[in-house]
Each structure stands twice: as C-alpha cells, then as structure tokens.
Scaffold this motif. Sequence first.
Motif, PDB file in Angstrom:
ATOM      1  N   ALA A 285       0.839  -1.201   0.000  1.00  0.00           N
ATOM      2  CA  ALA A 285       0.000   0.000   0.000  1.00  0.00           C
ATOM      3  C   ALA A 285       0.868   1.244   0.000  1.00  0.00           C
ATOM      4  N   VAL A 286       0.319   2.307  -0.543  1.00  0.00           N
ATOM      5  CA  VAL A 286       0.872   3.651  -0.382  1.00  0.00           C
ATOM      6  C   VAL A 286      -0.103   4.432   0.484  1.00  0.00           C
ATOM      7  N   VAL A 287       0.404   5.017   1.558  1.00  0.00           N
ATOM      8  CA  VAL A 287      -0.425   5.836   2.442  1.00  0.00           C
ATOM      9  C   VAL A 287      -0.102   7.296   2.155  1.00  0.00           C
ATOM     10  N   LYS A 288      -1.050   7.994   1.580  1.00  0.00           N
ATOM     11  CA  LYS A 288      -0.853   9.379   1.175  1.00  0.00           C
ATOM     12  C   LYS A 288      -0.930  10.321   2.380  1.00  0.00           C
ATOM     13  N   GLN A 289      -0.005  11.276   2.371  1.00  0.00           N
ATOM     14  CA  GLN A 289       0.014  12.359   3.362  1.00  0.00           C
ATOM     15  C   GLN A 289       0.040  11.828   4.800  1.00  0.00           C
ATOM     16  N   THR A 290       0.866  10.798   5.020  1.00  0.00           N
ATOM     17  CA  THR A 290       1.136  10.398   6.392  1.00  0.00           C
ATOM     18  C   THR A 290       1.717  11.597   7.140  1.00  0.00           C
ATOM     19  N   PHE A 291       2.519  12.369   6.421  1.00  0.00           N
ATOM     20  CA  PHE A 291       3.039  13.646   6.916  1.00  0.00           C
ATOM     21  C   PHE A 291       2.784  14.690   5.843  1.00  0.00           C
ATOM     22  N   THR A 292       2.733  15.944   6.217  1.00  0.00           N
ATOM     23  CA  THR A 292       2.550  16.992   5.221  1.00  0.00           C
ATOM     24  C   THR A 292       3.812  17.127   4.372  1.00  0.00           C
ATOM     25  N   ARG A 293       3.628  17.602   3.169  1.00  0.00           N
ATOM     26  CA  ARG A 293       4.776  17.842   2.288  1.00  0.00           C
ATOM     27  C   ARG A 293       5.785  18.770   2.955  1.00  0.00           C
ATOM     28  N   GLY A 294       5.297  19.833   3.551  1.00  0.00           N
ATOM     29  CA  GLY A 294       6.205  20.793   4.161  1.00  0.00           C
ATOM     30  C   GLY A 294       7.036  20.178   5.269  1.00  0.00           C
ATOM     31  N   ARG A 295       6.417  19.328   6.077  1.00  0.00           N
ATOM     32  CA  ARG A 295       7.164  18.708   7.172  1.00  0.00           C
ATOM     33  C   ARG A 295       8.225  17.744   6.626  1.00  0.00           C
ATOM     34  N   ALA A 296       7.856  16.965   5.610  1.00  0.00           N
ATOM     35  CA  ALA A 296       8.812  16.018   5.035  1.00  0.00           C
ATOM     36  C   ALA A 296       9.980  16.746   4.362  1.00  0.00           C
TER      37      ALA A 296
ATOM     38  N   ALA B  16      13.794  -8.609  14.435  1.00  0.00           N
ATOM     39  CA  ALA B  16      12.409  -8.272  14.766  1.00  0.00           C
ATOM     40  C   ALA B  16      11.463  -8.912  13.766  1.00  0.00           C
ATOM     41  N   PHE B  17      10.216  -9.077  14.184  1.00  0.00           N
ATOM     42  CA  PHE B  17       9.145  -9.478  13.281  1.00  0.00           C
ATOM     43  C   PHE B  17       8.512  -8.214  12.730  1.00  0.00           C
ATOM     44  N   ARG B  18       8.646  -8.010  11.429  1.00  0.00           N
ATOM     45  CA  ARG B  18       8.069  -6.843  10.772  1.00  0.00           C
ATOM     46  C   ARG B  18       6.831  -7.276   9.999  1.00  0.00           C
ATOM     47  N   THR B  19       5.679  -6.765  10.389  1.00  0.00           N
ATOM     48  CA  THR B  19       4.472  -7.076   9.622  1.00  0.00           C
ATOM     49  C   THR B  19       4.563  -6.481   8.222  1.00  0.00           C
ATOM     50  N   PHE B  20       5.078  -5.264   8.145  1.00  0.00           N
ATOM     51  CA  PHE B  20       5.300  -4.591   6.866  1.00  0.00           C
ATOM     52  C   PHE B  20       6.663  -3.917   6.905  1.00  0.00           C
ATOM     53  N   GLN B  21       7.391  -4.025   5.811  1.00  0.00           N
ATOM     54  CA  GLN B  21       8.532  -3.143   5.612  1.00  0.00           C
ATOM     55  C   GLN B  21       8.002  -1.828   5.047  1.00  0.00           C
ATOM     56  N   GLY B  22       8.763  -0.754   5.257  1.00  0.00           N
ATOM     57  CA  GLY B  22       8.232   0.515   4.797  1.00  0.00           C
ATOM     58  C   GLY B  22       9.265   1.615   4.722  1.00  0.00           C
ATOM     59  N   TRP B  23       8.912   2.648   3.979  1.00  0.00           N
ATOM     60  CA  TRP B  23       9.726   3.867   3.978  1.00  0.00           C
ATOM     61  C   TRP B  23       8.858   5.099   3.792  1.00  0.00           C
ATOM     62  N   THR B  24       9.431   6.203   4.223  1.00  0.00           N
ATOM     63  CA  THR B  24       8.772   7.506   4.150  1.00  0.00           C
ATOM     64  C   THR B  24       9.452   8.351   3.088  1.00  0.00           C
TER      65      THR B  24
ATOM     66  N   ASP C 104       4.432  10.974   1.885  1.00  0.00           N
ATOM     67  CA  ASP C 104       3.750   9.701   1.655  1.00  0.00           C
ATOM     68  C   ASP C 104       4.601   8.569   2.235  1.00  0.00           C
ATOM     69  N   THR C 105       3.956   7.485   2.649  1.00  0.00           N
ATOM     70  CA  THR C 105       4.683   6.311   3.106  1.00  0.00           C
ATOM     71  C   THR C 105       4.321   5.113   2.238  1.00  0.00           C
ATOM     72  N   VAL C 106       5.278   4.205   2.082  1.00  0.00           N
ATOM     73  CA  VAL C 106       5.154   3.052   1.197  1.00  0.00           C
ATOM     74  C   VAL C 106       5.388   1.795   2.026  1.00  0.00           C
ATOM     75  N   TRP C 107       4.530   0.788   1.859  1.00  0.00           N
ATOM     76  CA  TRP C 107       4.542  -0.390   2.729  1.00  0.00           C
ATOM     77  C   TRP C 107       4.393  -1.668   1.923  1.00  0.00           C
ATOM     78  N   TRP C 108       5.080  -2.737   2.352  1.00  0.00           N
ATOM     79  CA  TRP C 108       4.920  -4.033   1.712  1.00  0.00           C
ATOM     80  C   TRP C 108       5.110  -5.147   2.744  1.00  0.00           C
ATOM     81  N   HIS C 109       4.297  -6.182   2.618  1.00  0.00           N
ATOM     82  CA  HIS C 109       4.286  -7.359   3.488  1.00  0.00           C
ATOM     83  C   HIS C 109       5.715  -7.874   3.687  1.00  0.00           C
ATOM     84  N   GLY C 110       6.027  -8.310   4.909  1.00  0.00           N
ATOM     85  CA  GLY C 110       7.391  -8.701   5.228  1.00  0.00           C
ATOM     86  C   GLY C 110       7.951  -9.831   4.400  1.00  0.00           C
TER      87      GLY C 110
END
Length: 421
Positions: free
Chosen positions: A91-102, A257-265, A336-342
């Motif tokens: 999944a891609v999660v849009k605007q997890t943080f504002t553009r300005g903050r990132a 660790a057990f990661r349910t999802f890997q991810g990046w911001t 935005d944040t990007v996530w994928w199953h471990g």
Amino acid sequence: MSPSTATRRSSPIPEDFPVAIAAAKADLRARIGDYAGVFAAVEADMRAKVASIVAEREAGQPIWPVVQAQDIVDGTVPAATVAAIRKRGCAVVKQTFTRGRAEKWDAELVDYVEENHFDEKYQYLDDGVFGGLAAARPSIFPIYWSKPQMEAREDPTMAATRRFLNGFWKNESMGRVWFDPDRDTAYPDRVRRRAPGTTSSGLSAHTDSGSVERWLLPAYQQVFRHVFDGRFAEYDPWDGAFRTEVDEYASTVMCSAFRTFQGWTALSDMHPEDGVLHVIPIPEAMAYLLLRALQDDVDDTDLCGAANGESLPIDGRYHSVLLPALSPIPSVEPGDTVWWHGDMIHSVGPVTDQQGWGNVMYIPASPDCPKNADYARRCGEAFVAGVSPSDFAPEDYEVGWLGRPTVAELSDLGREQLGLG
C-alpha cells in the motif's frame, strides 16, 4: 560490550550447510508426499495471479492500493481499499506527513550530516545489502538517530498507520497471542539520499528476513506448516503464528524483529521510472518459492541459490513465472509512506540520469511481542550511546554528533518504542 556489538538472538549455525540443506529437503519432501503435484497446483495458481496483474497493469489500472492517512486516523478506510491491501500485500499511504514537514526533515538531514562532517569521516563498508547502490558517497546513509527519523517514528499518525497495517495480520491463533497489533516497537533503520543524475543498476528481486532459514529452522517450518504439509489452500500469509519465534542465523542481513510490513517515508517526489521500489504483489508467492526449491531439477544441496547471510534471491532460472508481476510504486510525494508485506518479493528498478532526488527514511511496522521488545530495548541502549543498532554493521558514526536528540527530547511514545520508559 557496546550496544552495537551486544549479543543478538540467533539460531545455531549448521556446521555444514550443504549437508543441512540436503537433510531438510529430504525431510520436507517426505512430509509433503507428492511434492511435484503440490507444486504444480501452486504454480498454476501463481500463473493465474501473475497474468491478472500484468493484464490490469497493461490496461492502466492501479496495482498498488492507495489509502489516505486521514482515513486511517478517522477509521474510515473504504472496505474495497482494505480488501485490495489484503490481496496485494502492499500500500501507499498518502500524506502520512505533510509535504512541508517532510521537506523540512530532508533539509534537516542534510544539515545533520554536514554539521558533523560525515563526508570526511565516511568509509564505505559493503554489508552485502545495498552494495549495488553504493559508491564513494553512499546512497544508503548509516544514520539512525537524527531528529527527523526520531520525530517520524514517534509521530501519532505514523503510529496509527502502523496499527492499521498490523491489523491485517492474525495475531491470535492456535490458542496463543503472538503479538499486540496496537503497540509499537522501534526498528531503527537508515536513510537513503540518491542524488539527481544518478545512474544505478538497482537491486534485483529478493525477499528479506531469512533465506536458507525458511527451510531449515523449525520455527519457520511451523510458520509455513500448511505449505510443507501439502495443504496450500490452507496457507494464510497473514497468520502471525510462530513468526515471533523465528531467530535467524547471525549475519549482516539478519533481522532481529518481526516486521508485519517493511516501509519507507518519502522525502522527495518520486515516479515509477525513477529507479523506485517494485514488488510482486502476491503475498502467497512465498509458498511458490519454498516448493520450487524442493523440485527434482534443483540439486539436493541447493535452495535455488539461497545462501546464508544473503537476502533470498529471486532467480529467472527458477522463478521466471513470477517476475512479470514486478510492479513499481505509483508516483509519491514528500510525506507519503510506502509499505509491503514482510515476505513480499521486491526489487529496486534501474535508473539512468535520475531526475530529482530520491530520498527516503526506512521505517517499518514492528508490533510489540517479546522478540521485538527485546530488540527495541537494545536499540534504546544504542540510541543513548549514539552507536549503530545491532542488526547493522557497527559503524557508529553518530557517537558524539551535534544535534543528536536525547532521551528527554523524545515523546512518551518514542521512549516506549525504544524500551526507555
């Protein structure tokens, strides 16, 4: 003993890997019985799923589910989106943080490394993970404790996003509770800063969190018990049973660790052609990988190229059925944040003369359980000392760095994530 060299939980390494592999394969073949017939059925299922993904992609339909962070916070994610994430495993999660903050975080990271003269001190170390992207100046910066990273990890919206993603997993089964999806632990990782004009061959398709371990370790054999019992139809890639009991062999690529999802911001704008993350969006594909290695055209001491201390490779010789499904992320913007199953098969696409920056902070989802809490506590000790977390090479650049946050600067959640109170 410094926190970066503290003893990690790991399984005893076999004295002779070829012998251990041959023995495990013989046991698993006997356990499955008609391992060729079971594999043929799984392969047919994979071919159908891959064909569907390719057809949708070529028709211009989105492959990656996209969800709005505010919908996660409000509990209003559409049911169709939830179903798509479960089906695709990403999944891609849009605007997890504002553009300005990132974008502010991106600039602060530059100031952090420049103020502490990172370029003058940096010495390239090939840890076997991102060597294909490394150069005299790194793309992957071995930086873990900057203010932007700490703020992103402890942010309430990020925490809500990780709880949402943990919720896709079955945390209770077989009469046991395997993890708490509502509590965060930290898995501190690095940052990537890939400059405009970069030409890179990317990273070939692979999976993380264990290679030969997936066949050899008893805990992993329990994770994949339905596959190894020849009952693929009952295999649930979202079942957390026994995953929190897996301790990989000690190496530079192990994950404690057990990661349910890997991810990046995302800290910059990125587009599908910019050498970005690709995945094979089939969570069940791990069953295909496991069974493929047991077939008669693979040597008894070989697991389709899997080697201890390396990510599990996806090889065109053995896994060509899956590779057409590799699909890039859609365009993302800072925040935005990007996530994928471990277990997800993923790669990084090649790029020639990259346009714009390609900057991210790696932050996965790692819910509370004894295994994760133990590692998080050791990461808390590493944070206080400014050294590298013990899953990573002990480069320890941030010891004594100006601008590194203190425990007092963390939020209550930030301290809890690191076992610091």
